[in-house]
Design a protein around this motif. Sequence first.
Motif, PDB file in Angstrom:
ATOM      1  N   TYR A   1       6.748  -4.517  -7.417  1.00  0.00           N
ATOM      2  CA  TYR A   1       8.097  -3.943  -7.226  1.00  0.00           C
ATOM      3  C   TYR A   1       9.010  -4.410  -8.369  1.00  0.00           C
ATOM      4  O   TYR A   1       9.867  -3.668  -8.836  1.00  0.00           O
TER       5      TYR A   1
ATOM      6  N   ARG B   1      -5.959   7.168  -8.490  1.00  0.00           N
ATOM      7  CA  ARG B   1      -4.525   7.211  -8.783  1.00  0.00           C
ATOM      8  C   ARG B   1      -3.858   8.465  -8.224  1.00  0.00           C
ATOM      9  O   ARG B   1      -3.372   9.322  -8.965  1.00  0.00           O
TER      10      ARG B   1
ATOM     11  N   GLY C   1       0.678   5.217  -4.933  1.00  0.00           N
ATOM     12  CA  GLY C   1       1.958   4.814  -4.355  1.00  0.00           C
ATOM     13  C   GLY C   1       2.838   4.197  -5.433  1.00  0.00           C
ATOM     14  O   GLY C   1       4.067   4.292  -5.378  1.00  0.00           O
TER      15      GLY C   1
ATOM     16  N   SER D   1      -4.911   5.426  -2.071  1.00  0.00           N
ATOM     17  CA  SER D   1      -5.734   4.290  -2.498  1.00  0.00           C
ATOM     18  C   SER D   1      -6.484   3.623  -1.360  1.00  0.00           C
ATOM     19  O   SER D   1      -7.702   3.449  -1.430  1.00  0.00           O
ATOM     20  N   LYS D   2      -5.760   3.227  -0.306  1.00  0.00           N
ATOM     21  CA  LYS D   2      -6.421   2.471   0.773  1.00  0.00           C
ATOM     22  C   LYS D   2      -7.005   3.434   1.811  1.00  0.00           C
ATOM     23  O   LYS D   2      -8.163   3.308   2.196  1.00  0.00           O
TER      24      LYS D   2
ATOM     25  N   ILE E   1       6.856   4.852  -6.214  1.00  0.00           N
ATOM     26  CA  ILE E   1       7.902   3.816  -6.329  1.00  0.00           C
ATOM     27  C   ILE E   1       8.693   4.037  -7.616  1.00  0.00           C
ATOM     28  O   ILE E   1       9.919   3.947  -7.652  1.00  0.00           O
TER      29      ILE E   1
ATOM     30  N   ASP F   1       7.388   2.229   2.049  1.00  0.00           N
ATOM     31  CA  ASP F   1       6.104   2.118   1.368  1.00  0.00           C
ATOM     32  C   ASP F   1       5.008   2.008   2.431  1.00  0.00           C
ATOM     33  O   ASP F   1       4.847   0.975   3.069  1.00  0.00           O
TER      34      ASP F   1
ATOM     35  N   TRP G   1       5.387  -7.359  -2.502  1.00  0.00           N
ATOM     36  CA  TRP G   1       4.337  -7.017  -3.474  1.00  0.00           C
ATOM     37  C   TRP G   1       4.969  -7.099  -4.865  1.00  0.00           C
ATOM     38  O   TRP G   1       5.900  -6.344  -5.172  1.00  0.00           O
TER      39      TRP G   1
ATOM     40  N   ASN H   1       8.216  -2.113   3.193  1.00  0.00           N
ATOM     41  CA  ASN H   1       6.761  -1.916   3.138  1.00  0.00           C
ATOM     42  C   ASN H   1       6.216  -2.165   4.552  1.00  0.00           C
ATOM     43  O   ASN H   1       5.994  -3.284   4.961  1.00  0.00           O
TER      44      ASN H   1
ATOM     45  N   ALA I   1       1.688   2.285   2.057  1.00  0.00           N
ATOM     46  CA  ALA I   1       0.370   2.201   1.411  1.00  0.00           C
ATOM     47  C   ALA I   1      -0.757   1.843   2.389  1.00  0.00           C
ATOM     48  O   ALA I   1      -1.892   2.269   2.216  1.00  0.00           O
TER      49      ALA I   1
HETATM   50  C1  LIG Z   1       2.568  -2.857  -0.967  1.00  0.00           C
HETATM   51  C2  LIG Z   1       1.898  -1.870  -1.830  1.00  0.00           C
HETATM   52  N1  LIG Z   1       2.546  -0.753  -2.129  1.00  0.00           N
HETATM   53  C3  LIG Z   1       2.007   0.175  -2.921  1.00  0.00           C
HETATM   54  C4  LIG Z   1       0.757   0.016  -3.437  1.00  0.00           C
HETATM   55  C5  LIG Z   1       0.314   1.127  -4.309  1.00  0.00           C
HETATM   56  O1  LIG Z   1      -0.950   1.265  -4.606  1.00  0.00           O
HETATM   57  P1  LIG Z   1      -1.448   2.522  -5.457  1.00  0.00           P
HETATM   58  O2  LIG Z   1      -0.551   2.680  -6.606  1.00  0.00           O
HETATM   59  O3  LIG Z   1      -2.831   2.152  -5.822  1.00  0.00           O
HETATM   60  O4  LIG Z   1      -1.382   3.680  -4.527  1.00  0.00           O
HETATM   61  C6  LIG Z   1       0.023  -1.147  -3.170  1.00  0.00           C
HETATM   62  C7  LIG Z   1      -1.306  -1.401  -3.735  1.00  0.00           C
HETATM   63  O5  LIG Z   1      -1.860  -2.446  -3.737  1.00  0.00           O
HETATM   64  C8  LIG Z   1       0.618  -2.113  -2.342  1.00  0.00           C
HETATM   65  O6  LIG Z   1      -0.007  -3.248  -2.030  1.00  0.00           O
END
Ligand SMILES: Cc1ncc(COP(=O)(O)O)c(C=O)c1O
Length: 422
Positions: free
Chosen positions: A137, A268, A109, A259-260, A113, A223, A134, A184, A225
């Motif tokens: 950003y 990634r 993610g 990721s989650k 961004i 977002d 987060w 988000n 995620a």
């Molecule tokens: C709010 C938020 N957005 C985006 C991400 C993006 O995570 P990733 O780059 O691992 O997909 C995270 C990861 O912790 C997050 O907490």
Amino acid sequence: MSQSMVAKHSMWPRQKDIIFNLSERAQRAEKSIGKDNVINATIGALMDDYGTLITMDTVYNEYKSLDNKDISAYASLEGQPDYLEAVKKVCFKEYMPDGYIKAVASPGGSGAIKLATWNYTEEGDQILTSDWFWSPYVSITEETGRKVSTYQLFDENNNFNFNSFKKEFLNIASKQERIFTILNTPAHNPTGYSVSDDEWDKIIGLSKEVATNQDKKIILFVDIAYIDFASDDNASRKFFKKFSNLPENILVIVGFSMSKGFTAYGMRMGAAICITASENVAEEFYYGCVHSCRANWSNCNRGAMKLLSNIVQDEEKFEKYTQEKTLYKEMLKRRAKVFVEEAEKVGLDILPYRDGFFVSIPCDNPREVCEELTKDNLYLVPLKAGLRFAVCAVNENKCKVSPSIIKNALQYIKNQKVVEKN
Ligand SMILES: Cc1ncc(COP(=O)(O)O)c(C=O)c1O
């Protein structure tokens, strides 16, 4: 002054990431006094009840069955075609909006961004998000000379503060051609808040009002995620339909991450997905983003793409994956419920939690409170205006005892401050 070689724009404060620092200290404590005696609520990943990283079997068995060539070969810059189809399917489920929808692969993610903020803001532009946010950003956007500005996420009654959102949105609209907002939701990091469908209507209504001025370009970056750990997989996706048939100068970009939802943090893999009523805007999105891919990281993780495609395009595999994920989602819900109930019982103020990995506790002097809590072997993350407790990483028993420990530490620091003042 000693020699410095780095370019001016790359001179950043020499701080260790506070989250990783506290996380390291928690791990050291676990080693010296045992995991049972430490509450490590710093980690932003799902951990089992014994503090071990959860890795979904349905994901990793699939990964390990892949042909080497499906892992090894270069992938298309924009992402493998079957992956891009799978991403749309798993992201929107039954709530695919009407319009032109194009996806471009990204490293997580975070990569999405980067693609969106780089391609849809100008140098010096302000990017709007909530005051609880987060922190990457800022890193991702300030690297290219953009600035994050914030609205207040909650009003004095702990409701979504639409008035503050509106004020800041209009303020940016009065100064800039582009109004780029990061939302988000669902399961916001760090508060666990999810924007409701009514609140979405207001946000979209305001965007449409501003969009009557054809010179304005509105970009809503969503977002998602944590969407796979938000309440019901379908209910939490309903809002996507609201992005159908918006004016051509409103562009929605969804930041998708494996990721989650697939416990694939280190793989990634993610995507930026645009939704627009204009074919031209969608084409432009695609070519702009693919150029950035080439310029920044070239192609993405082919094995991870194949893995997602294989699971999502096979009904039986997808069903098994969903069942496994649901077990973990239920586990997370139980932990959060215990924490929230216990917080209420002991009178610990927390921000409104709906879903997701984290609960936030507003307070003064968050760093000092965190330090104080380490004396009780409780480790969490200090934010600008409070503390972040990772229910994703802490078992139910520990979630139950934590609120009163935190409450005591808050009281202790408060008393200390009074003494210092006098
Ligand atoms: C709010 C938020 N957005 C985006 C991400 C993006 O995570 P990733 O780059 O691992 O997909 C995270 C990861 O912790 C997050 O907490």
